[in-house]
Design an enzyme around this catalytic site. Structure first.
Site: not given
Ligand SMILES: Cc1cc2nc3c(=O)[nH]c(=O)nc-3n(C[C@H](O)[C@H](O)[C@H](O)COP(=O)(O)OP(=O)(O)OC[C@H]3O[C@@H](n4cnc5c(N)ncnc54)[C@H](O)[C@@H]3O)c2cc1C
Length: 400
Positions: A164, A342
């Protein structure tokens, strides 16, 4: 020799937005032998970090214990994956264990590379530097921005892949709205540094944000990035192709550079021709083109959309349907269309609802509401009040 070795039909790497939601969907579809690997005790709703930094949410409402959000019937392996061998269908964990799988879903998110900007890691330990990209630093940002009464505040957004990406701007608009309300905005030089040639990159959204930038008197630096932080002197160097510039700051708010997790980029899951190092997938089915029992979604996948939670709502549906089809001996026919969103918080009570497709064209969820992207109070209520409830109660439980 590994400590122990175990096998599961489906293994999910990462229990964030994508991992928990897809695991919940798979449980609902009847997948019985499902394990999820994640080292962390806490689960965060990151979109609210921006509201925390911007002063419109408490940090405590963005976090819940990981054990409370892991779907019933899913085996939680509390450890971190350090390597994957897709030919052997095996994972190695930090604790030394080995896990093998029939299918693996790779979603460990994106890596935050704070150390890529010289001086930034040290600067984070000083009282005047914060970020909405980390739970602790978002709470710090909230207090810092609240207490500014004059001087220079610099906000930076990094080049390259980011979760994001535009979220760096959200606390800035909220803080400006607050500073204006208490009568100090005129005394503050607000600097926003973005790597792109316009503030967002989609003309209709740019127009909305540029109007707010003019309204708040924000100094926008395009095609620029944070190059160096000298926290002792309170100076940043920003710059781009046009040259570098030193700016003295009173408060610095940074979005870190981001990249694919190192262990993933080093694996054979990444496309060798793609420098990003994210997991190669068929962007429609979310299945790996070379390893048919590897799937990926969310920030760690090399999908065509921008990396955001809104995209995951659709991706988890598609991936779960396709994986269940394959487990049942059928072809994967569900397709992800590249949708991304976003919500740009542009004041403490309004949001510009930016929804777009993989080509960067506006893609409103409600097709007949063509002006849904315009600054509105209703979008703010949805983003701040409705979505968090939907996240904890419907998204993480695999219902939507
Ligand atoms: C400040 C901020 C604001 C945001 N605002 C928005 C918004 O308004 N709207 C929107 O749609 N999106 C938003 N996003 C984006 C959204 O949060 C992410 O796109 C989303 O969380 C991605 O999900 P994910 O499951 O891919 O990763 P994440 O949610 O980051 O989860 C990854 C997980 O993997 C685990 N992990 C990491 N490494 C390992 C490993 N080696 N082995 C096992 N587990 C591991 C971590 O502990 C974590 O729990 C925002 C992000 C941020 C940082």
């Amino acid at each position: 020799m590994p400590e122990t070795s175990r096998h599961h039909q489906v293994v999910v790497i990462g229990g964030g937005n994508g991992g928990i939601s897809v695991a919940a969907r798979l449980r609902r579809e009847g997948v019985a032998d499902l394990a999820l690997i994640d080292p962390n005790d806490d689960h965060f709703y990151k979109p609210l970090f921006s509201h925390v930094a911007g002063g419109t949410a408490r940090a405590s409402i963005t976090v819940r214990p990981q054990r409370d959000v892991i779907p019933k019937g899913v085996r939680w392996i509390q450890d971190a994956v350090t390597s994957i061998d897709p030919d052997a269908r095996a994972l190695t964990l930090q604790g030394g264990d080995r896990v093998t799988y029939d299918h693996v879903i790779v979603c460990p998110g994106i890596q935050q590379d704070w150390d890529r900007v010289p001086g930034l890691v040290d600067a984070l330990a000083t009282p005047s530097v914060a970020s909405n990209y980390r739970f602790d630093l978002a709470a710090k940002a909230s207090l810092l921005l609240r207490d500014v009464k004059g001087g220079t505040v610099v906000f930076t957004q990094p080049p390259g892949d980011a979760s994001c990406a535009g979220a760096a701007q959200k606390p800035m608009y909220q803080a400006c709205d607050y500073w204006r309300a208490i009568g100090v905005l005129d005394r503050i030089r607000v600097v926003m540094v973005v790597p792109t040639s316009t503030v967002f990159g989609i003309p209709a959204i740019d127009q909305e944000l540029e109007r707010k930038i003019a309204e708040y008197g924000i100094e926008l630096h395009t095609r620029s990035e944070l190059l160096d932080v000298d926290a002792a002197a309170g100076v940043v160097v920003i710059g781009g192709p046009g040259g570098a510039e030193r700016i003295s700051y009173d408060v610095l708010h940074v979005e870190p550079p981001q990249s694919a997790p190192d262990w993933l980029a080093e694996s054979t899951l990444a496309d060798a021709a793609d420098e990003g190092g994210f997991v190669e997938v068929d962007t429609a089915t979310l299945r790996h083109p070379r390893y048919p029992n590897v799937w990926a979604l969310g920030d760690a996948a090399a999908t065509s959309n921008s990396k955001c939670g809104g995209a995951l709502r659709k991706q988890t549906y598609v991936l779960a349907k396709n994986l269940v089809a394959v487990l049942g001996g059928k072809a994967p026919t569900s397709r992800y269309d590249g949708y991304g969103v976003c919500p740009m918080t542009v004041s403490r009570s309004t949001v510009v609802w930016a929804e777009f497709d993989a080509e960067g064209e506006l893609d409103p969820t409600i097709p007949f509401w063509k002006t849904m992207y315009r600054e509105s109070r209703l979008s703010w209520i949805f983003d701040r009040r409705v979505l968090p409830w939907v996240y904890w109660n419907l998204i993480l439980t695999g219902r939507v």
